[in-house]
Design a protein around this motif. Structure first.
Motif, PDB file in Angstrom:
ATOM      1  N   ARG A   1       0.796  -1.004  -0.023  1.00 29.64           N
ATOM      2  CA  ARG A   1       0.081   0.052  -0.125  1.00 29.64           C
ATOM      3  C   ARG A   1       0.789   1.200   0.017  1.00 29.64           C
ATOM      4  O   ARG A   1       1.571   1.416   0.873  1.00 29.64           O
ATOM      5  CB  ARG A   1      -0.909   0.124   1.095  1.00 29.64           C
ATOM      6  N   PHE A   2       0.771   1.917  -1.038  1.00 35.16           N
ATOM      7  CA  PHE A   2       1.528   3.270  -1.108  1.00 35.16           C
ATOM      8  C   PHE A   2       0.249   4.385  -0.798  1.00 35.16           C
ATOM      9  O   PHE A   2      -0.658   4.392  -1.260  1.00 35.16           O
ATOM     10  CB  PHE A   2       1.996   3.620  -2.523  1.00 35.16           C
ATOM     11  N   GLU A   3       0.712   5.185   0.099  1.00 36.55           N
ATOM     12  CA  GLU A   3      -0.179   6.113   0.808  1.00 36.55           C
ATOM     13  C   GLU A   3       0.515   7.653   1.006  1.00 36.55           C
ATOM     14  O   GLU A   3       1.605   7.639   1.450  1.00 36.55           O
ATOM     15  CB  GLU A   3      -0.912   5.535   2.316  1.00 36.55           C
ATOM     16  N   ALA A   4      -0.160   8.641   0.492  1.00 42.47           N
ATOM     17  CA  ALA A   4       0.257   9.836   0.593  1.00 42.47           C
ATOM     18  C   ALA A   4       0.237  10.240   2.203  1.00 42.47           C
ATOM     19  O   ALA A   4      -0.572   9.970   2.933  1.00 42.47           O
ATOM     20  CB  ALA A   4      -0.568  10.879  -0.128  1.00 42.47           C
ATOM     21  N   GLY A   5       1.320  11.184   2.528  1.00 41.08           N
ATOM     22  CA  GLY A   5       1.481  11.506   3.942  1.00 41.08           C
ATOM     23  C   GLY A   5       1.729  10.304   5.079  1.00 41.08           C
ATOM     24  O   GLY A   5       1.828  10.613   6.457  1.00 41.08           O
TER      25      GLY A   5
ATOM     26  N   ASP B   1      12.847  -5.810 -13.981  1.00 36.58           N
ATOM     27  CA  ASP B   1      11.706  -6.259 -13.709  1.00 36.58           C
ATOM     28  C   ASP B   1      10.886  -5.002 -13.248  1.00 36.58           C
ATOM     29  O   ASP B   1      11.381  -3.914 -12.698  1.00 36.58           O
ATOM     30  CB  ASP B   1      12.075  -7.044 -12.144  1.00 36.58           C
ATOM     31  N   THR B   2       9.529  -5.083 -13.204  1.00 35.86           N
ATOM     32  CA  THR B   2       8.547  -4.115 -13.088  1.00 35.86           C
ATOM     33  C   THR B   2       7.580  -4.380 -12.262  1.00 35.86           C
ATOM     34  O   THR B   2       7.211  -5.554 -12.092  1.00 35.86           O
ATOM     35  CB  THR B   2       8.043  -3.883 -14.451  1.00 35.86           C
ATOM     36  N   THR B   3       7.024  -3.326 -11.510  1.00 32.85           N
ATOM     37  CA  THR B   3       5.695  -3.293 -10.816  1.00 32.85           C
ATOM     38  C   THR B   3       5.018  -2.186 -10.728  1.00 32.85           C
ATOM     39  O   THR B   3       5.545  -1.120 -10.984  1.00 32.85           O
ATOM     40  CB  THR B   3       6.352  -3.824  -9.207  1.00 32.85           C
ATOM     41  N   THR B   4       3.756  -2.374 -10.332  1.00 33.37           N
ATOM     42  CA  THR B   4       2.671  -1.191 -10.427  1.00 33.37           C
ATOM     43  C   THR B   4       1.904  -1.162  -9.181  1.00 33.37           C
ATOM     44  O   THR B   4       1.552  -2.227  -8.642  1.00 33.37           O
ATOM     45  CB  THR B   4       1.723  -1.166 -11.623  1.00 33.37           C
ATOM     46  N   ARG B   5       1.686   0.152  -8.469  1.00 41.18           N
ATOM     47  CA  ARG B   5       1.201   0.115  -7.244  1.00 41.18           C
ATOM     48  C   ARG B   5       0.198   1.272  -7.324  1.00 41.18           C
ATOM     49  O   ARG B   5       0.417   2.494  -7.793  1.00 41.18           O
ATOM     50  CB  ARG B   5       2.101   0.326  -6.018  1.00 41.18           C
ATOM     51  N   ASN B   6      -0.942   1.446  -6.852  1.00 41.56           N
ATOM     52  CA  ASN B   6      -1.829   2.565  -6.562  1.00 41.56           C
ATOM     53  C   ASN B   6      -1.393   3.350  -5.373  1.00 41.56           C
ATOM     54  O   ASN B   6      -0.727   2.858  -4.418  1.00 41.56           O
ATOM     55  CB  ASN B   6      -3.246   2.024  -6.240  1.00 41.56           C
ATOM     56  N   VAL B   7      -1.530   4.499  -5.385  1.00 43.71           N
ATOM     57  CA  VAL B   7      -1.184   5.455  -4.452  1.00 43.71           C
ATOM     58  C   VAL B   7      -2.551   5.998  -3.683  1.00 43.71           C
ATOM     59  O   VAL B   7      -3.474   6.611  -4.455  1.00 43.71           O
ATOM     60  CB  VAL B   7      -0.401   6.737  -4.950  1.00 43.71           C
ATOM     61  N   GLN B   8      -2.795   6.013  -2.459  1.00 46.90           N
ATOM     62  CA  GLN B   8      -3.826   6.362  -1.772  1.00 46.90           C
ATOM     63  C   GLN B   8      -3.699   7.692  -1.371  1.00 46.90           C
ATOM     64  O   GLN B   8      -2.657   7.937  -0.668  1.00 46.90           O
ATOM     65  CB  GLN B   8      -4.331   5.361  -0.594  1.00 46.90           C
ATOM     66  N   GLY B   9      -4.690   8.553  -1.804  1.00 48.74           N
ATOM     67  CA  GLY B   9      -4.498   9.938  -1.275  1.00 48.74           C
ATOM     68  C   GLY B   9      -5.498  10.717  -1.653  1.00 48.74           C
ATOM     69  O   GLY B   9      -6.339  10.615  -2.677  1.00 48.74           O
ATOM     70  N   ASP B  10      -5.855  11.887  -0.813  1.00 52.82           N
ATOM     71  CA  ASP B  10      -7.125  12.669  -1.251  1.00 52.82           C
ATOM     72  C   ASP B  10      -6.388  14.246  -1.541  1.00 52.82           C
ATOM     73  O   ASP B  10      -6.075  14.563  -0.549  1.00 52.82           O
ATOM     74  CB  ASP B  10      -7.991  12.853   0.100  1.00 52.82           C
ATOM     75  N   ALA B  11      -6.818  14.828  -2.452  1.00 47.17           N
ATOM     76  CA  ALA B  11      -6.217  16.209  -2.577  1.00 47.17           C
ATOM     77  C   ALA B  11      -7.192  17.082  -2.167  1.00 47.17           C
ATOM     78  O   ALA B  11      -8.682  17.037  -2.195  1.00 47.17           O
ATOM     79  CB  ALA B  11      -6.364  16.481  -4.190  1.00 47.17           C
ATOM     80  N   PRO B  12      -6.927  18.240  -1.553  1.00 49.36           N
ATOM     81  CA  PRO B  12      -7.918  19.131  -0.855  1.00 49.36           C
ATOM     82  C   PRO B  12      -8.835  19.590  -2.050  1.00 49.36           C
ATOM     83  O   PRO B  12      -8.415  20.101  -3.137  1.00 49.36           O
ATOM     84  CB  PRO B  12      -6.922  20.423  -0.548  1.00 49.36           C
ATOM     85  N   SER B  13     -10.132  19.638  -1.589  1.00 47.98           N
ATOM     86  CA  SER B  13     -11.128  20.262  -2.476  1.00 47.98           C
ATOM     87  C   SER B  13     -10.860  21.505  -2.558  1.00 47.98           C
ATOM     88  O   SER B  13     -10.732  22.259  -1.898  1.00 47.98           O
ATOM     89  CB  SER B  13     -12.595  19.813  -1.838  1.00 47.98           C
ATOM     90  N   PRO B  14     -11.154  22.175  -3.918  1.00 51.76           N
ATOM     91  CA  PRO B  14     -11.021  23.562  -4.245  1.00 51.76           C
ATOM     92  C   PRO B  14     -12.244  24.351  -3.919  1.00 51.76           C
ATOM     93  O   PRO B  14     -13.162  23.875  -3.474  1.00 51.76           O
ATOM     94  CB  PRO B  14     -11.171  23.720  -5.811  1.00 51.76           C
ATOM     95  N   SER B  15     -11.884  25.482  -3.265  1.00 52.68           N
ATOM     96  CA  SER B  15     -12.609  26.524  -2.762  1.00 52.68           C
ATOM     97  C   SER B  15     -13.563  27.090  -3.864  1.00 52.68           C
ATOM     98  O   SER B  15     -13.119  27.249  -4.892  1.00 52.68           O
ATOM     99  CB  SER B  15     -11.902  27.851  -1.868  1.00 52.68           C
ATOM    100  N   PRO B  16     -14.817  27.301  -3.366  1.00 50.44           N
ATOM    101  CA  PRO B  16     -15.880  27.758  -4.555  1.00 50.44           C
ATOM    102  C   PRO B  16     -15.382  29.050  -4.826  1.00 50.44           C
ATOM    103  O   PRO B  16     -15.050  30.101  -4.404  1.00 50.44           O
ATOM    104  CB  PRO B  16     -17.001  27.648  -3.692  1.00 50.44           C
TER     105      PRO B  16
END
Length: 262
Positions: free
Chosen positions: A44-48, A158-173
């Protein structure tokens, strides 16, 4: 005599071909028997979060020993390379690398040969750590570990691929989005005639707005009725003018006659 000359020339040509073939085949023979595998990688690759880790191992089946130089190609999707930090690790700490970036792809190549020596029944290992910034959004990262010999000849990868879990901040209106919300609030307001004070319950507003309209219509009907009655009474009280067979004058057309009843 000519036969010997022809044989000598043929032998010379064959010798040159054999030497050329041996020289050309030397890189391939060095790479023969080398296997590169990604033996360990964080699932598991996770931001922060804590840095993710990957271990690459090279093995060799032939007797010849060689030195290895590692190179790692990193490709990202739906995120930026600036949000990723990669560290090449050895037992004594970070290992110096040369980094080159091209859009969403980057390459880290060891500046020096690996401290270990690759021989039969001996392995050479490379370790990497990956840290993603806190503001990195979700995406994917592809990792390709490549091994080269001392002459920078490619051995294997050799090669591998992983998903990165992370949530970008929602833009202000934006101001335009805030203005667009006003018509919706107006559309939800009650229609005219049923408006009540916001702090007053509807049951205490004093009835429907149809009562004044009914009173106005009733008053108009009474006024029209009185007018019709007055006009009918004036017609009944009005005395009729001269009529045939009655004493008096009767006028009609341009002629004039006088009739008297005796």
């Amino acid at each position: 005599m000519s036969v010997w000359r022809f044989a000598g020339r043929t032998g010379l040509v064959l010798g040159v071909l054999v030497v050329s073939t041996a020289v050309a085949a030397s890189p391939a023979s060095a790479a023969q028997g080398v296997t590169v595998r990604i033996s360990e990688v964080t699932g598991r690759f996770e931001a922060g979060a804590s840095p993710a880790q990957m271990t690459v191992v090279a093995t060799k089946r032939t007797r010849e020993c060689i030195k290895v130089r590692w190179s790692l190609v990193v490709s990202v999707e739906n995120m930026s390379l600036d949000q990723l930090t990669v560290d090449r690790r050895e037992e004594d700490g970070s290992f110096p690398v040369d980094f080159q970036a091209d859009g969403a792809e980057g390459r880290l190549t060891d500046e020096r040969l690996d401290p270990g020596t690759l021989c039969r029944n001996r392995t050479v290992t490379a370790r990497y750590t990956f840290r993603f910034d806190d503001d990195a959004g979700g995406g994917r990262v592809s990792l390709r570990a490549e091994a080269y010999d001392a002459r920078n000849e490619f051995l294997e990868s050799d090669t591998t691929t992983r998903n990165v879990q992370g949530d970008a901040p929602s833009p202000s209106p934006t101001p335009s989005q805030e203005e667009a919300g006003d018509p919706t609030e107006e559309a939800e307001a009650p229609i005219a005639g049923d408006i009540a004070d916001p702090t007053t319950p509807v049951a205490k507003t004093g009835g429907s707005g149809l009562l004044p309209v009914g009173l106005a219509v009733g008053g108009m009907m009474v006024f029209l009725g009185l007018t019709l009655l007055l006009r009918a009474r004036s017609k009944l009280l009005r005395k009729p003018a001269g009529r045939p067979g009655m004493r008096g004058d009767w006028r009609g057309g341009a002629a004039r006659t006088i009739r008297e009843r005796r």
